[in-house]
Write a protein that holds these residues in place. Structure first.
Motif, mmCIF file in Angstrom:
data_model
loop_
_atom_site.group_PDB
_atom_site.id
_atom_site.type_symbol
_atom_site.label_atom_id
_atom_site.label_comp_id
_atom_site.label_asym_id
_atom_site.label_seq_id
_atom_site.Cartn_x
_atom_site.Cartn_y
_atom_site.Cartn_z
ATOM 1 N N GLN A 37 -97.155 -27.670 15.455
ATOM 2 C CA GLN A 37 -98.577 -27.742 15.144
ATOM 3 C C GLN A 37 -98.775 -27.821 13.641
ATOM 4 N N LEU A 88 -96.318 -25.068 11.910
ATOM 5 C CA LEU A 88 -96.093 -23.951 12.823
ATOM 6 C C LEU A 88 -95.330 -24.490 14.021
ATOM 7 N N PHE A 90 -94.197 -23.541 17.812
ATOM 8 C CA PHE A 90 -94.448 -22.608 18.902
ATOM 9 C C PHE A 90 -93.491 -22.856 20.054
ATOM 10 N N PHE A 107 -97.695 -18.784 25.329
ATOM 11 C CA PHE A 107 -97.159 -19.118 24.017
ATOM 12 C C PHE A 107 -96.697 -17.888 23.250
ATOM 13 N N GLY A 108 -95.657 -18.104 22.444
ATOM 14 C CA GLY A 108 -95.217 -17.082 21.526
ATOM 15 C C GLY A 108 -96.059 -17.093 20.260
ATOM 16 N N PRO A 109 -95.773 -16.181 19.340
ATOM 17 C CA PRO A 109 -96.565 -16.061 18.112
ATOM 18 C C PRO A 109 -96.273 -17.135 17.080
ATOM 19 N N GLY A 110 -95.187 -17.893 17.264
ATOM 20 C CA GLY A 110 -94.885 -18.993 16.359
ATOM 21 C C GLY A 110 -93.987 -18.635 15.199
ATOM 22 N N ARG A 112 -93.625 -19.967 11.256
ATOM 23 C CA ARG A 112 -94.213 -20.825 10.215
ATOM 24 C C ARG A 112 -93.095 -21.295 9.309
ATOM 25 N N GLN B 38 -107.132 -19.872 20.398
ATOM 26 C CA GLN B 38 -106.142 -19.725 19.340
ATOM 27 C C GLN B 38 -106.802 -19.164 18.087
ATOM 28 N N GLY B 41 -103.268 -19.111 12.673
ATOM 29 C CA GLY B 41 -101.888 -18.701 12.426
ATOM 30 C C GLY B 41 -101.199 -18.031 13.593
ATOM 31 N N LYS B 42 -101.845 -18.013 14.761
ATOM 32 C CA LYS B 42 -101.259 -17.348 15.930
ATOM 33 C C LYS B 42 -101.064 -18.337 17.069
ATOM 34 N N GLY B 43 -100.298 -17.913 18.061
ATOM 35 C CA GLY B 43 -100.057 -18.769 19.204
ATOM 36 C C GLY B 43 -101.256 -18.850 20.127
ATOM 37 N N PRO B 44 -101.431 -19.973 20.820
ATOM 38 C CA PRO B 44 -102.525 -20.077 21.791
ATOM 39 C C PRO B 44 -102.406 -18.992 22.865
#
Lengths: 116, 110
Positions: A37, A88, A90, A107-110, A112, B38, B41-44
């Motif tokens: 993303q 990002l 994910f 989804f996970g927190p990602g 960066r 969302q 800066g966080k996941g969906p």
């Protein structure tokens, strides 16, 4: 908390380098998906694994590769990094079966990634 | 090719001012339509899955509805904590991968 974990949270590296992103799916989920993303592209699907096998591929660059291990965790490898790879990343997981409700992705927190 | 268009791109509301977000889609046989929230800066975060026209689902101040061409996410009496980007995605029968829209950025002012 979705139950999907990703490490690291942040990664800063230089152009030309290689990095590995890690994902652990929710307990019981067999499918893992990777997304990128960025501000100008939205959420772009990269690749999916189901129970260790590659199941679907999106717009994933040849410099990127992934795998899913027997314990179902997955790694996304990004090599020869370019400035444009900053984004990002994910990971998502789902049950991955054929029944109703098995496709819902969590989804996970990602991670960066910043490429300097 | 599956397509998802979300409108508006951005929406500003006053606290308590109800409104709806739209998700128009084109898909060759719908397997499921998904709504996510969302935060920056966080996941969906998963909200709803809808499978067939006429289906409705609710969660607190949110209600999702589905027709053969679009889905609406209705927000009743929103609060500032509802501020987020709301993503819609569709998955076609026979496909493992959902197609995501670009999202609607919602800001709720106190």
């Amino acid at each position: 908390d979705s139950g999907v974990t990703q490490t690291p949270k942040h990664l800063i590296t230089a152009t030309g380098q290689r990095v590995t992103l890690r994902c652990s799916p929710r307990s019981g989920d067999l499918s893992v998906y990777w997304y990128q993303q960025s501000l100008d592209q939205g959420l772009q699907f990269l690749i999916q694994y189901y129970n260790g096998e590659e199941r679907a591929k999106g717009n994933i660059l040849e410099r990127f590769s992934a795998q899913q291990f027997p314990d179902l965790h997955s790694e996304l490898n990004l090599s020869s990094l370019e400035l444009g790879d900053s984004a990002l990343y994910f990971c998502a997981s789902s049950v991955g079966g054929l029944g109703v409700g098995t496709d819902t992705q969590y989804f996970g927190p990602g991670t960066r990634l910043t490429v300097l | 090719e599956d397509q998802v268009t979300q409108s508006p791109e951005a929406l500003r509301l006053q606290e308590g001012e109800s409104s709806s977000l739209n998700c128009s889609y084109t898909v060759s046989g719908l397997r499921g339509l998904f709504w996510y929230r969302q935060d920056p800066g966080k996941g969906p975060e998963f909200l709803f899955t809808l499978y067939s026209a006429g289906e409705e689902k609710e969660k607190e101040r949110l209600k999702a509805t589905l027709t053969k061409k679009e889905s609406f996410l209705h927000i009743t009496a929103p609060k500032p904590e509802d501020s987020a980007t709301y993503l819609c995605a569709v998955q076609a029968r026979g496909s493992y991968i959902p197609t995501f829209g670009r999202g609607t950025s919602l800001i709720v002012h106190p």
